[in-house]
Motif scaffolding. Sequence first.
Motif, PDB file in Angstrom:
ATOM      1  N   GLU A  51     -13.989  20.057 -29.180  1.00  0.00           N
ATOM      2  CA  GLU A  51     -13.735  18.870 -29.566  1.00  0.00           C
ATOM      3  C   GLU A  51     -14.241  18.708 -31.107  1.00  0.00           C
ATOM      4  N   ASN A  52     -13.776  17.653 -32.065  1.00  0.00           N
ATOM      5  CA  ASN A  52     -14.083  17.380 -33.047  1.00  0.00           C
ATOM      6  C   ASN A  52     -15.457  16.856 -33.169  1.00  0.00           C
ATOM      7  N   GLU A  82     -12.492  21.566 -46.375  1.00  0.00           N
ATOM      8  CA  GLU A  82     -11.579  20.650 -46.060  1.00  0.00           C
ATOM      9  C   GLU A  82     -11.548  20.165 -44.673  1.00  0.00           C
ATOM     10  N   LEU A  83     -12.676  20.825 -43.761  1.00  0.00           N
ATOM     11  CA  LEU A  83     -12.685  20.152 -42.307  1.00  0.00           C
ATOM     12  C   LEU A  83     -13.444  19.225 -42.268  1.00  0.00           C
ATOM     13  N   ASN A  96     -13.442  18.540 -38.320  1.00  0.00           N
ATOM     14  CA  ASN A  96     -12.004  18.625 -37.487  1.00  0.00           C
ATOM     15  C   ASN A  96     -12.073  20.358 -37.041  1.00  0.00           C
ATOM     16  N   MET A  98     -10.679  21.007 -34.182  1.00  0.00           N
ATOM     17  CA  MET A  98      -9.645  21.208 -33.500  1.00  0.00           C
ATOM     18  C   MET A  98      -8.546  21.747 -34.413  1.00  0.00           C
ATOM     19  N   ASN A  99      -8.719  21.839 -35.568  1.00  0.00           N
ATOM     20  CA  ASN A  99      -7.663  22.402 -36.666  1.00  0.00           C
ATOM     21  C   ASN A  99      -8.261  23.791 -36.983  1.00  0.00           C
ATOM     22  N   GLY A 100      -8.780  24.360 -36.061  1.00  0.00           N
ATOM     23  CA  GLY A 100      -9.215  25.879 -36.611  1.00  0.00           C
ATOM     24  C   GLY A 100     -10.778  26.282 -36.681  1.00  0.00           C
TER      25      GLY A 100
END
Length: 1319
Positions: A51-52, A82-83, A96, A98-100
């Motif tokens: 999770e984030n 950017e995460l 983030n 969950m976006n890689g």
Amino acid sequence: MMKKKSISASKASLVFFLCQMISALDVPLDLSQPPTITQQSPKDYIVDPRENIVIQCEAKGKPPPSFSWTRNGTHFDIDKDELVTMKPNSGTLVINIMNGGKAEAYEGVYQCTARNERGAAISNNIVIRPSRSPLWTKEKLEPNQVREGDSLVLHCRPPVGLPPPIIFWMDNAFQRLPQSERVSQGLNGDLYFSNVQPEDTREDYICYARFNHTQTIQQKQPISVKVFSMDSLNDTIAANLSDTDIYGAKPVTERPPILLTPTGTTSNKVELRGNVLLLECIAAGLPTPVIRWIKEGGELPANRTFFENFKKTLKIVDVSEADSGNYKCIARNILGSTHHVISVTVKAAPYWITAPRNLVLSPGEDGSLICRANGNPKPSISWLSNGVPIAIAPEDPSRKVDGDTIIFSAVQERSSAVYQCNASNEYGYLLANAFVNVLAEPPRILTPANKLYQVILDSPALIDCAYFGSPKPEIEWFKGVKGSILRGNEYVFHDNGTLEIPVAQKDSSGTYTCVARNELGKIQNEVQLEVKDPTLIIKQPEYKVIQRYGHVSFECIIKHDSTLIPTVIWLKDNDELPDDERFLVGKDNLTIMNVTDKDDGTYTCIVNTTLDSVSASAVLTVVAAPPTPAIIYARPNPPFDLELTGQLERSIELSWIPGDENNSPITSFVIEYEDGLHEPGVWHYQTEVPGSQTTVQLKLSPYVNYSFRVIAVNEIGRSQPSEPSEQYLTKSANPDENPSNVQGIGSEPDNLVITWESLKGFQSNGPGLQYKVSWRQKDVDDEWTSVVVANVSKYIVSGTPTFVPYEIKVQALNDLGYAPEPSEVIGHSGEDLPMVAPGNVQVHVINSTLAKVHWDPVPLKSVRGHLQGYKVYYWKVQSLSRRSKRHIEKKILTFRGNKTFGMLPGLEPYSSYKLNVRVVNGKGEGPASPDKVFKTPEGVPSSPSFLKITNPTLDSLTLEWGSPTHPNGILISYILKFQPINNTHELGPLVEIRIPANESSLILKNLNYSTRYKFYFNAQTSVGSGSQITEEAVTIMDEAGIPRPAVGAGKGYSETLFATSPVMHTVRPTFYKVQPLYPRIRNVTTAAAETYANISWEYEGPDHANFYVEYGVAGSKEDWKKEIVNGSRSFFVLKGLTPGTAYKVRVGAEGLSGFRSSEDVFETGPAMASRQVDIATQGWFIGLMCAVALLILILLIVCFIRRNKGGKYPVKEKEDAHADPEIQPMKEDDGTFGEYRSLESDAEDHKPLKKGSRTPSDRTVKKEDSDDSLVDYGEGVNGQFNEDGSFIGQYSGKKEKEPAEGNESSEAPSPVNAMNSFV
């Protein structure tokens, strides 16, 4: 200055609440202030890698702070990743994943900084670590073959996870393996067998590791255990060896205990302060050893020690340094024992002794920040300023660091900053932010104005006065708007401004004023306190023994403050009542029907209000029926052998021996006392103690001759009182209190009567009780005047000015001295009558019965007393319509308070009135204002005083009437309406006649003979028609027997209807409809019969109005009944009315602002036979009916005989084919039976009065169609409408079904049905 009072330990919860309120100084957010961290993530933050990652950092300040982060000690530039984002207006980071992203890439130590122009606050170091749930390493597990009785350890060895997993053992069916003193799981997760048994053989011993953070469970490979018993082992040996080689395996031998864990005789354990200490000893042996724990040189801590895992684990919660020491576990069975000593050392991470608090100073003030912490080892203290070590921070001449304290002197605005205190040792650290905010602000009160506080009588009252200011304001409290400052032991003044009344009384209610002042200003705020009566259960549920299947009821009668709404809840065994219809909850009771064994238990009645809650319980015992000789439960016997010891001036110890409890445990003892010196023979409640207690320390008052007695209480009730103890006389002392309810009220204009409630005998504290009465005029620089009086309750001060305020106080004293200084009260000298009358009296007439009067208030100085209100005297001078004076009856209306207007209801229309106004104080009324004359407009008149109908002839009646008792204006005319009524109470056409107002009689001519008429008569003014009066009369019957015309046959009268005096020339004036300026309903007319009434009206206004009729019993307070009229007709039939009853009726229209007509009153006809000549009494008719009855009887007999023979006799066909002449119509020319003929036979083609209206022989009427259907109201031949749209016809019942087609005009009324209609 106000006196501060400490709070006793009994109010610990109150102290905790107040400490919460004053733990930090909150600066209002509209003022400049340095940042304060309000929310942050925990120091050790384990995150889910799926999770984030959210790292919290929230802060407040003025201006709003900006945020920045460091990672592993260096600046963390979130813009380059950017995460990573930061929430708006917040310092919270969102990574983030969950976006890689990968959580492992963001492990590290994070710290947040919140900064504005006044300083910078920093968060804790937040260590981010993703949770881990690794798999078990693969290993080859050999089966465990064990001899019966040996010990065994199955190792789990779970993978290292973050956080550590929870271990448990299960089988292949996911069932937990049973554990006992012999088999149990250790703290390390291994499964220990003190000795194995054959039943332990199985192949599915599986260790599971549950990682809660990721919600995953890992499973170890199954472990196999096979236990060999001695019998099977000997069989195996015998099968493989010769007889000479068989020695046999040894039988299972018992063994003394040995420790499986821990090993050796001693070990060490270090635990941190505040944590849970877990010590474990697991032993092998046969029989299974028993574990016992002791602490060498001391006792195990009470209330914090627990034993788990069949006493193999010792658990001590919330450990402290005092728990350090040697703990010994002893394993013992019948063969011996062994032991192990664990040396426990409790270390401590830093913990606060005094955490630094925010400091608000004004320019030039001094202050200090204190940071004191403790730990083991002793923590080191370091300071930072705005996140920078103070040694390298910018210099501040007002600041001096002295170890754990920073001292500030003569601060200036630039001294504002946020300071961080760091206390650390090898086991952890503490970090606290505290700002220094230099402000110059006048006081402000943060508590809302006029806030209402409500408390229960005799409970503490906390009245808030949250404040802020710099320098810190001083707080003072006043009661009332102009009351004196509050002082004394009855109040507690807290540092946060809160006023505490420890024991609120009824006289504590009122307005309290909080005043905050510093050198920059002053502000005050008023709040309200209401003291409510407590909620009491005045009749509690009682213990009940009930036989099975019986009924039982528990009472719970309550008494509560009238302004509080109580709710009553019943519980069974402290849980909700069963959802069973046998449980009936009433207003003040609980009833259980058909009691069963499961209803046995404790039932509790709980009464809740918004301020308090009380409860009472009772036990229900269900017994079998018939009951066996049951235990007798009774009230306890009284205690005995009372003894007094430890006699002191203000206390004594009382002890006693309890009496027999009579099979119901004693729950409490009530102690009462008697004052033999002041109130001999009267016993008072002293205190109550639990039933397990037989001694009590009692508080005493001086100068009281005490005797005590004890009452025992159990669930059944109270015992008889014990015999009194010996007497004990306490020494005298100064009075502890002063008289209450001190008042000053003058009885004459030149005196002041000071009264008070005297102290009771035991309150005097000694002989020679007297009172020092003191007074002085308020707002005048006078000295106190005092006088000492005997033990009385009143003193009169003479020669005072009229109605001036006085400060008054009454102090008690006795032979030993004075009571504490009393509080002051405000009183007034005597009142005198007001001197001035109200001025500028104006009257506004609203309508014919209501007026509004205005006046200017009288100056308060002229009132010369407490303003009670104003009185308006008004009276009727004369009626404008009669011009005759009568006895003047004055009426009085009182308007409380300082009102300057009032309404005068109940005036008579068209009358002349006078009024005046007077001011009222406590002494009486002032002079009257000049009389003001006003007149009321006209109204509608009352009904005519009487209506008499005399001189009946064949075709005329004479009407005489009296004018209305209350004309309420100038009469312009009378309205006469009348209509004929036949012997079935059907109504004919309605005729209306307008008569000049100067007439008092009228002769109606050319009426039908032997006909009953109903008359409606009312008077009119220019405003409208008044109430009507009704009467009925009958013209004389024609002796020749000529049939009279039927009602509704024609108009029922000839063209010349009446005769009056010669001045009347117009018979019926012509009216033309003119569209009115506004809609109205007028001329509501009712024509009533026995059980129904025809309502008609005239409507002027827009088309397509939807009408409704409202009606009710006259004089009743019941709501009006409403009937909707179909279409836009101007008539309606009310049915189902009660005979001989007066009704009120009115008509309204929907959708037109809801206007209605004026009310009309009518009375239904009496429930009796018609007073007209009835043909049923004629001899020829009786003979005919007998013949018909005989014929019907014969036909029934023949039919019965034929049916018994099995044949059929179609009676209807026979009657149709051979009509009996005896039952044919009596008169073939008009189809009527005797006098029962159609009302329209004279004017139209001889139709029956109402087709098919014959009543069935069982006297029932079928209801087939809508009550308002036009089929019932004259669309056919059953009725008609007159010229104004009102309905004429028969309403006594619904139509029967139409006869067979072709018989509509030829069928005549049956004599049998005719007979039924006349009975």
